[in-house]
Write a protein that holds these residues in place. Structure first.
Motif, mmCIF file in Angstrom:
data_model
loop_
_atom_site.group_PDB
_atom_site.id
_atom_site.type_symbol
_atom_site.label_atom_id
_atom_site.label_comp_id
_atom_site.label_asym_id
_atom_site.label_seq_id
_atom_site.Cartn_x
_atom_site.Cartn_y
_atom_site.Cartn_z
ATOM 1 N N GLU A 32 0.956 -1.122 -0.058
ATOM 2 C CA GLU A 32 -0.104 -0.014 0.132
ATOM 3 C C GLU A 32 0.770 1.352 0.027
ATOM 4 O OE1 GLU A 32 -2.445 -1.530 3.459
ATOM 5 O OE2 GLU A 32 -4.115 -0.584 2.281
ATOM 6 N N ARG A 35 0.540 6.378 2.669
ATOM 7 C CA ARG A 35 -0.817 7.069 2.693
ATOM 8 C C ARG A 35 -1.025 7.929 4.215
ATOM 9 N NH1 ARG A 35 -5.242 3.615 4.295
ATOM 10 N NH2 ARG A 35 -4.661 1.736 5.609
ATOM 11 N N THR A 37 -3.501 8.464 7.002
ATOM 12 C CA THR A 37 -4.618 7.816 7.590
ATOM 13 C C THR A 37 -4.790 8.533 9.035
ATOM 14 O OG1 THR A 37 -2.928 6.329 8.566
ATOM 15 C CG2 THR A 37 -4.028 5.444 6.775
#
Length: 215
Positions: A32, A35, A37
């Motif tokens: 992934e 990112r 979050t």
């Protein structure tokens, strides 16, 4: 003027009683990558959590002029290093001010930020610093309707959440657990940084293993 701001920042960022707040949610897989979050406490993590990169905790008050100054000088560098996997950044929105109108300004902005989805949050954070009330200590700002408009500007339609200040109580409850002398307070793997947080090149050296500067 800049020397005075730096001096104020160093004086304000003197003590963190509780230390670094650890990641409170499971990490993401390496597939992934990096990112943004949101954690249960409202903090925002920009990182590849599967990496062993150092952790940079940024405690900021959106009504703090010195935080705005730091944001202007080093935020692009911090984001670049995070996106390249060289640092894990944890953004903590806090309310450091006790006097009005700064305290209410700060609470409204932080509560609004909790309404904004992860995909739009960094852009909304930029908007908050752009619209910071001035002059500091006198101007009342961050009106809910203006915050909602700013959220829509960056693609987040969360008017009801912002205008009702849905997260104000949650923000204050979490804020009470974080004992700071001032903002901005920046920690790298739990070590408090000094004037390098206003110097993009020096901050990058510290994060990537250089000497940086001290106060």
């Amino acid at each position: 003027m800049m020397k005075r701001l730096v001096a104020v920042a160093v004086a304000c960022a003197a003590i963190v009683v509780m230390g670094v707040l650890a990641f409170s949610e499971p990490g993401v897989s390496s597939s992934e990558g990096v990112r943004l979050t949101r954690q249960a406490d409202g903090s925002m993590v920009l990182a590849d959590r599967s990496s062993d990169a150092p952790v940079l905790d940024v405690f900021e008050d959106f009504d703090c002029p010195v935080c705005k100054d730091m944001h202007a000088k080093v935020d692009a560098t911090i984001r670049r290093l995070a996106m390249s996997g060289q640092v894990k950044v944890v953004y903590h929105a806090v309310t450091i001010f006790r006097d009005e109108p700064m305290r209410s300004n700060s609470i409204r902005a932080a509560a609004a930020a909790r309404c904004v989805p992860e995909a739009n949050w960094l852009a909304f954070r930029d908007e908050l610093y752009t619209m910071q009330p001035a002059p500091h200590g006198v101007a009342s700002g961050f009106r809910p309707k203006d915050l909602a408009r700013a959220a829509r500007k960056v693609g987040a339609n969360v008017d009801s959440c912002i205008t009702s200040q849905s997260y104000a109580k949650a923000h204050l409850a979490q804020n009470a657990k974080i004992q700071l002398e001032g903002t901005p307070t920046v920690l790298l793997d739990g070590r408090m940084l000094g004037n390098e947080v206003f110097d993009a090149a020096a901050l990058e050296r510290v994060i990537t293993g250089g000497d940086g500067i001290t106060v």
